[in-house]
Design an enzyme around this catalytic site. Structure first.
Site, PDB file in Angstrom:
ATOM      1  N   ASP A 166      48.368  61.960  14.318  1.00  0.00           N
ATOM      2  CA  ASP A 166      48.664  60.405  14.072  1.00  0.00           C
ATOM      3  C   ASP A 166      49.714  59.711  14.929  1.00  0.00           C
ATOM      4  O   ASP A 166      49.687  58.737  15.325  1.00  0.00           O
ATOM      5  CB  ASP A 166      48.644  59.958  12.703  1.00  0.00           C
ATOM      6  CG  ASP A 166      48.922  58.732  12.279  1.00  0.00           C
ATOM      7  OD1 ASP A 166      48.309  57.872  12.668  1.00  0.00           O
ATOM      8  OD2 ASP A 166      50.081  58.337  11.908  1.00  0.00           O
ATOM      9  N   ARG A 173      48.110  53.384  20.359  1.00  0.00           N
ATOM     10  CA  ARG A 173      47.224  52.243  19.956  1.00  0.00           C
ATOM     11  C   ARG A 173      48.353  51.065  20.151  1.00  0.00           C
ATOM     12  O   ARG A 173      47.895  49.987  20.557  1.00  0.00           O
ATOM     13  CB  ARG A 173      47.150  52.313  18.575  1.00  0.00           C
ATOM     14  CG  ARG A 173      45.882  53.222  18.387  1.00  0.00           C
ATOM     15  CD  ARG A 173      45.622  53.575  16.860  1.00  0.00           C
ATOM     16  NE  ARG A 173      45.752  52.619  16.174  1.00  0.00           N
ATOM     17  CZ  ARG A 173      46.353  52.509  14.838  1.00  0.00           C
ATOM     18  NH1 ARG A 173      47.155  53.511  14.322  1.00  0.00           N
ATOM     19  NH2 ARG A 173      46.407  51.256  14.269  1.00  0.00           N
ATOM     20  N   SER A 188      44.978  56.405  10.233  1.00  0.00           N
ATOM     21  CA  SER A 188      46.295  56.569  10.498  1.00  0.00           C
ATOM     22  C   SER A 188      47.185  56.490   9.007  1.00  0.00           C
ATOM     23  O   SER A 188      47.934  57.647   8.881  1.00  0.00           O
ATOM     24  CB  SER A 188      46.694  55.545  11.288  1.00  0.00           C
ATOM     25  OG  SER A 188      48.353  55.665  11.518  1.00  0.00           O
ATOM     26  N   LYS A 192      47.966  60.445   6.737  1.00  0.00           N
ATOM     27  CA  LYS A 192      49.267  60.769   6.393  1.00  0.00           C
ATOM     28  C   LYS A 192      49.637  61.173   4.660  1.00  0.00           C
ATOM     29  O   LYS A 192      50.142  62.105   4.356  1.00  0.00           O
ATOM     30  CB  LYS A 192      50.492  59.865   6.759  1.00  0.00           C
ATOM     31  CG  LYS A 192      50.625  60.001   8.309  1.00  0.00           C
ATOM     32  CD  LYS A 192      51.871  59.454   8.860  1.00  0.00           C
ATOM     33  CE  LYS A 192      51.606  57.683   8.580  1.00  0.00           C
ATOM     34  NZ  LYS A 192      50.921  56.986   9.652  1.00  0.00           N
TER      35      LYS A 192
END
Length: 428
Positions: A166, A173, A188, A192
């Site tokens: 990520d 991105r 994303s 996490k």
């Protein structure tokens, strides 16, 4: 994870042509990109194809799982309390993590709040807490576990080995115009949060001018996608879509927001901030079966404040130390008589320009910088009345901040329509 090999260009073409990626393709491309085998320009093309053509629920779920598998996964199932986390998509004045973590801990849950730093107009939880003298953000996993066992709450930096895919994809991105892809936003955040290992998760998805998602329909779509991802991963997940068309509370900044959070813990604070803190606390407690406990009682009787003081002290902070104060202030005056409107984005950008935020990750922030509101949306004001104060250590920033506020405090003859704080609740 599958060791099957693919050509990156074939994976790109599949999504470009609106096809559905297979589990094996997703596992391979995320792993190969993390290892550097898939080039940045290839992942850029795939990210753009995802932005334009979307992903199915199965694809997003598998993509998220592949990102989790790129690193470590924590496990808090052996704690003496049930664990629950909260994530906000970010906004202006959104300081709810600060009073919320100790409040929920005071009610019997364990809250492992692994947080980040601010970038642009949205403030970072760690930046805010670092305004407290001595407080440290970086803890080892044994320290996190010990603090959760002893106190029930920790707010700290995420360990570097959670979802490393990520971290790499997020940076890509940011520079390729693909930040807005809902499947990539959702994966994303959730990679996490799932890797953090809590049994339940409450999502605060913001909507409005000061939010990442400006339109309610977009915010609801993001909330639904993330709830589905959590559910598919076995994490009890609920989302509330909340308003960010105006500032939450009366401050945007670091030390300013800590001060306001402590006011909430002391039984005061702005009504909207108290309301949202309690809404989220009740959702978090219900998610782990503690809904018989009323968090409002823990605010009223001082238990939440006690938990805050212990949490801050455990991480080296002095809960009694004076918070930093900016060396320079400048007032903002109402332009006319009438009812005040407040644009959250304008205030957020002004706070950032005053030094409360950063435009690059390596920049330092000013602890005392920010914007303090003396009037809020819907208040009747008179021309020349002080409606806000700007705070900074570097007065040359005032002009730049004032430019951001042009049009940010319009006054009209009619009161603005009331906007609900909570727009929608999204569950599995």
């Amino acid at each position: 994870m599958s060791q099957q090999q693919f050509a990156a260009v074939d994976v790109i073409r599949t999504k470009r042509d609106r096809g559905e990626l297979s589990d094996a393709q997703i596992d391979w491309v995320v792993d190969a990109y993390t290892r550097g085998e898939v080039a940045e320009e290839q992942m850029s093309a795939l990210a753009m194809a995802v932005l334009l053509n979307g992903m199915t629920r199965a694809e997003v779920s598998r993509w998220t799982g592949a990102m989790i598998a790129s690193g470590a996964r924590l496990d808090f199932t052996d704690l003496p309390r049930p664990s629950v986390d909260k994530h906000s998509t970010g906004g202006v004045g959104d300081k709810t993590t600060l009073p919320l973590a100790p409040l929920v801990a005071a009610c019997g849950a364990a809250v492992p709040q692994l947080s980040g730093r601010g970038l642009g107009h949205t403030g970072g939880t760690l930046d805010k807490l670092e305004a407290i003298p001595g407080w440290r953000a970086s803890l080892t996993l044994p320290e996190i576990r010990a603090q959760l066992t002893d106190l029930g709450a920790v707010i700290c930096a995420a360990t570097g080995d959670l979802a490393p895919a990520d971290k790499k994809l997020y940076a890509l991105r940011d520079v390729t115009g693909t930040v807005e892809a809902i499947p990539l936003i959702a994966s994303s955040i959730m990679s996490k949060k799932i890797a953090e290992g809590t049994s339940a998760l409450v999502l605060d998805v913001k909507t409005g001018s000061g939010a990442f998602m400006k339109e309610l329909a977009q915010s609801v779509e993001l909330a639904r996608t993330m709830v589905d991802l959590g559910t598919d991963a076995g994490v009890r997940t609920v989302a509330v879509v909340t308003d960010m068309s105006t500032v939450l509370g009366r401050t945007a900044g670091n030390a300013l927001e800590v001060r306001e959070s402590v006011e909430v813990l002391a039984g005061g604070g702005p009504a909207d901030l108290v309301e949202l803190t309690l809404v989220l606390a009740r959702e978090m407690l219900a998610a782990v079966g503690l809904d018989a406990v009323d968090p409002a009682d823990a605010l009223a009787d001082g238990r939440a404040m006690d938990a805050w003081r212990r949490m801050v002290a455990a991480q080296g902070g002095d809960p009694d130390a004076p918070l930093p104060v900016a060396r320079h202030t400048q007032d903002v005056l109402a332009p006319a008589d009438g009812f005040l409107h407040v644009d959250a984005m304008a205030v957020g950008v002004a706070a950032w320009r005053l030094g409360a935020g950063r435009s690059r990750r390596e920049e330092a922030v000013q602890a005392g910088a920010g914007v303090e509101l003396h009037a809020v949306r819907g208040d009747r004001v008179r021309a020349g009345q002080r409606i806000a104060t700007l705070h900074t250590d570097t007065p040359e920033r005032f002009e730049w901040a004032v430019q951001a506020l042009e049009g940010g405090f319009p006054v009209s003859a009619t009161a603005p329509e009331p906007v609900p704080l909570v727009h929608q609740r999204v569950t599995a």
